[in-house]
Design a protein around this motif. Structure first.
Motif, PDB file in Angstrom:
ATOM      1  N   LEU A 132      -9.952   3.111 -10.368  1.00 37.34           N
ATOM      2  CA  LEU A 132      -9.426   1.605  -9.615  1.00 37.34           C
ATOM      3  C   LEU A 132      -9.891   1.065 -11.356  1.00 37.34           C
ATOM      4  CD1 LEU A 132      -9.877   1.098  -6.307  1.00 37.34           C
ATOM      5  CD2 LEU A 132      -8.098   1.467  -7.683  1.00 37.34           C
ATOM      6  N   ARG A 135      -4.261   7.530  -6.339  1.00 31.45           N
ATOM      7  CA  ARG A 135      -4.525   6.645  -4.083  1.00 31.45           C
ATOM      8  C   ARG A 135      -5.612   6.610  -3.938  1.00 31.45           C
ATOM      9  NH1 ARG A 135       0.610   9.576  -0.098  1.00 31.45           N
ATOM     10  NH2 ARG A 135       1.967   9.200  -1.718  1.00 31.45           N
ATOM     11  N   ALA A 146     -10.183   2.963   1.863  1.00 30.00           N
ATOM     12  CA  ALA A 146     -10.223   2.542   2.953  1.00 30.00           C
ATOM     13  C   ALA A 146     -10.620   3.006   4.206  1.00 30.00           C
ATOM     14  CB  ALA A 146      -8.378   2.050   3.360  1.00 30.00           C
ATOM     15  N   GLY A 152      -7.409   4.201  -3.303  1.00 28.03           N
ATOM     16  CA  GLY A 152      -7.449   3.409  -1.873  1.00 28.03           C
ATOM     17  C   GLY A 152      -7.807   3.709  -0.896  1.00 28.03           C
TER      18      GLY A 152
END
Length: 592
Positions: free
Chosen positions: A550, A16, A22, A18
């Motif tokens: 990523l 995770r 964020a 992201g």
């Protein structure tokens, strides 16, 4: 072996990334939004970049105090001058010693900077002196009337009235507020000192004030010192800036002096003042406030225990006198900044009222709070730093930073190729965070970006790039050992993380020590270095590592092409450490 739980990725947050991206995006948007909403879209600039004034003060030897100039008194003076200037709302004023007897005061260009400069120049001790005589001193001074005429020697007697032409006015009446209109031949400040009464407290009546007949009579003295003082008073012209500055200079607290003051801009009064009986060090606190009963601006004072006794003595004596001898002059650097009248004996708390604006009340409160210095100073030089010179320095610093950044980018592109994209985005995020935080710290804590601080930001580019390089090299080491990219990214992170934290801790510790042990502009370098070091940790943990995770999932990086910077062949990868298991031929069952 138990199967791993679903929904939980490998260590390091590979599953995770992201969330971290964020989070840092939200932080960046919040900081940028706060910057634009507050209206502070650029960092505050220090005196060397924005311009301002640099004042050099030299400590002077005082009569009877040959050893007054010492490090303790100099440090005390620095603290008082700094509080005095900052009390006017001037942020980022630098006050520091230079050598054994000089103090350097740097006042940046901005709100109240001119007013602060004026108060920095008035650096002598603050005294409360009784008023013996007051007379108008102006360019169009008319001849005095018979009721306030000078004595035979041409000087008013200390005991004469200063009411001018208002002979019908009762002797005990005080002039306060707008009623304090100075006469042509004599004037008062139009201010009165009273106790800090509550709203419902009774106002002292006439019975609280001793009769005029009880006051000691003042008669001319044949003392040569008094005759000299009268002669100085007669010759003093307060409209002459030189005479106004020199009046009262070099006198001991126990001496009577002549001095100048100004109640209305453009008009001046000259005074004969008695020996000082209360000093500025006896004032514990003073501030401007609005009188709830009258709605007028006043200055409230609170004295120390010793100061309260002295103030009670002088006000008790002055309350028995007739104007103008019921006044005391508040004298700073030989200038009468205020001369209120007294109608009753006062002690620990008092307030000065009459003809105050908000600005004049705040000025007087600031002087009373921070006016007492252990030394007297002479203004040696005043240097104005223009904004043009500051912009040239800033331009040079930005050019140096651009060159350094370009060299770092060139090195990353040539050596790391595709990985340079991750590094450049990380540098961009670090730059945005640094800029917005510096812009917000200006109004928040008075931080100002000076030239050493710019140098600290330039040095931080290398520190931030070093963190990326440490991580990239750990990943490449894992690939050299034969691992594929995604496992290499996660296995390299724990070792790279330890190295980055240790490196940044050492840098931050050096910046903290430098900030504590230094003064002035060097602290700007240390503060910026420490701030950018902390931001480096935030960017690496919340942006660089998740972005690397990523990117490791994309074909461009996972295939290890020549331009990815992770080509196993270019890195000299070794055969895999873990080979596939060898499949054994099935064995025939043994016969029973």
């Amino acid at each position: 072996m138990a199967a791993p739980k679903k929904g939980r990725g490998p260590a390091g947050g590979q599953g995770r990334p992201g969330r971290a991206l964020a989070l840092i995006l939200i932080v960046m948007v919040a900081l940028a939004g706060g910057m634009f909403l507050s209206g502070h879209t650029t960092p505050r600039l220090g005196i060397d970049l924005a311009g301002g004034t640099s004042i050099t003060l030299e400590a002077q030897n005082q009569p009877g105090k040959p050893n007054a100039i010492n490090q303790t008194n100099m440090d005390t003076a620095v603290g008082i001058i700094e509080r005095r200037v900052n009390g006017l709302g001037v942020s980022e004023a630098e006050v520091q010693t230079q050598g054994n007897k000089n103090i350097i005061v740097n006042i940046p260009k901005g709100t109240n900077s001119k007013q602060a400069q004026e108060q920095v120049g008035t650096t002598a001790q603050l005294y409360f002196r009784p008023v013996l005589t007051v007379q108008a001193s102006g360019p169009e001074e008319p001849k005095p009337s018979d009721s306030a005429s000078p004595s035979a020697s041409g000087t008013p007697k200390p005991g004469e009235s200063a009411q001018g032409e208002d002979e019908d006015k009762p002797q005990g009446e005080e002039a306060t507020g707008s009623e304090a209109t100075p006469s042509a031949s004599a004037t008062t400040q139009g201010r009165a000192v009273t106790g800090a009464l509550k709203k419902d407290d009774p106002t002292p009546g006439a019975s609280d004030k001793p009769k005029a007949s009880e006051s000691p009579e003042a008669s001319p003295s044949a003392d040569p010192a008094t005759a000299k003082l009268q002669e100085e008073f007669a010759k003093l012209d307060c409209t002459d800036p030189k005479q106004r500055t020199e009046a009262g200079q070099g006198a001991k607290p126990s001496d009577s002096i002549v001095a100048c003051g100004s109640n209305v801009p453009g008009s001046y009064e000259k005074y004969v003042l008695g020996p000082a009986e209360v000093s500025g060090s006896d004032v514990d606190d003073a501030k401007a406030a609005i009188d709830q009963r009258t709605g007028q601006w006043i200055v409230s004072m609170e004295f120390t225990s010793a100061g309260a006794k002295k103030f009670q003595t002088i006000t008790g004596r002055l309350a028995q006198q007739q104007p103008p001898m019921n006044q005391f002059g508040i004298v700073l650097d030989g200038e009468v900044v205020s001369a209120p009248s007294v109608s009753q004996a006062l002690s620990k708390n008092a307030q000065i009222s009459g003809s105050f604006t908000q600005q004049s009340a705040e000025d007087l409160g600031n002087i009373l709070s921070y006016g007492a210095l252990p030394l007297t100073f002479k203004e040696v030089s005043v240097t104005t730093v223009t904004a043009a010179l500051g912009s040239e320095q800033l331009k040079g610093g930005l050019i140096a930073g651009a060159i350094g950044l370009a060299l770092v980018v060139l090195y990353l592109v040539v050596y790391y190729r595709g990985l340079a994209f991750i590094a450049l985005l990380s540098l961009l995020v670090s730059g945005v965070l640094t800029y917005t935080i510096m812009s917000l710290l200006g109004p928040a804590i008075g931080f100002a970006l000076n030239l050493p601080a710019v140098c600290g930001a330039i040095v931080a580019i290398g520190i931030t790039a070093d963190s990326f390089i440490v991580y990239f090299e750990r990943v490449r080491d894992e690939i050299r050992e034969g691992r594929t990219l995604r496992p290499a990214i996660e296995r390299a992170w724990p070792r790279a993380r330890r190295t980055i934290l240790v490196s940044d801790f050492v840098s931050f510790l050096a910046a903290a020590v430098l900030f504590i042990v230094t003064v002035g502009k060097v602290q700007g370098f240390a503060f910026t270095l420490g701030l950018t070091t902390l931001l480096d940790v935030v960017v690496v943990f919340l942006f660089t590592k998740p972005l690397m995770t990523l990117m490791g999932r994309t074909k461009f990086f996972s295939k290890g092409g020549p331009w990815s910077g992770l080509d196993p062949k270019r890195l000299g990868a070794q055969p895999p450490l873990r080979r596939s298991r060898r499949v054994n031929a099935p064995t025939e069952p043994k016969e029973a």
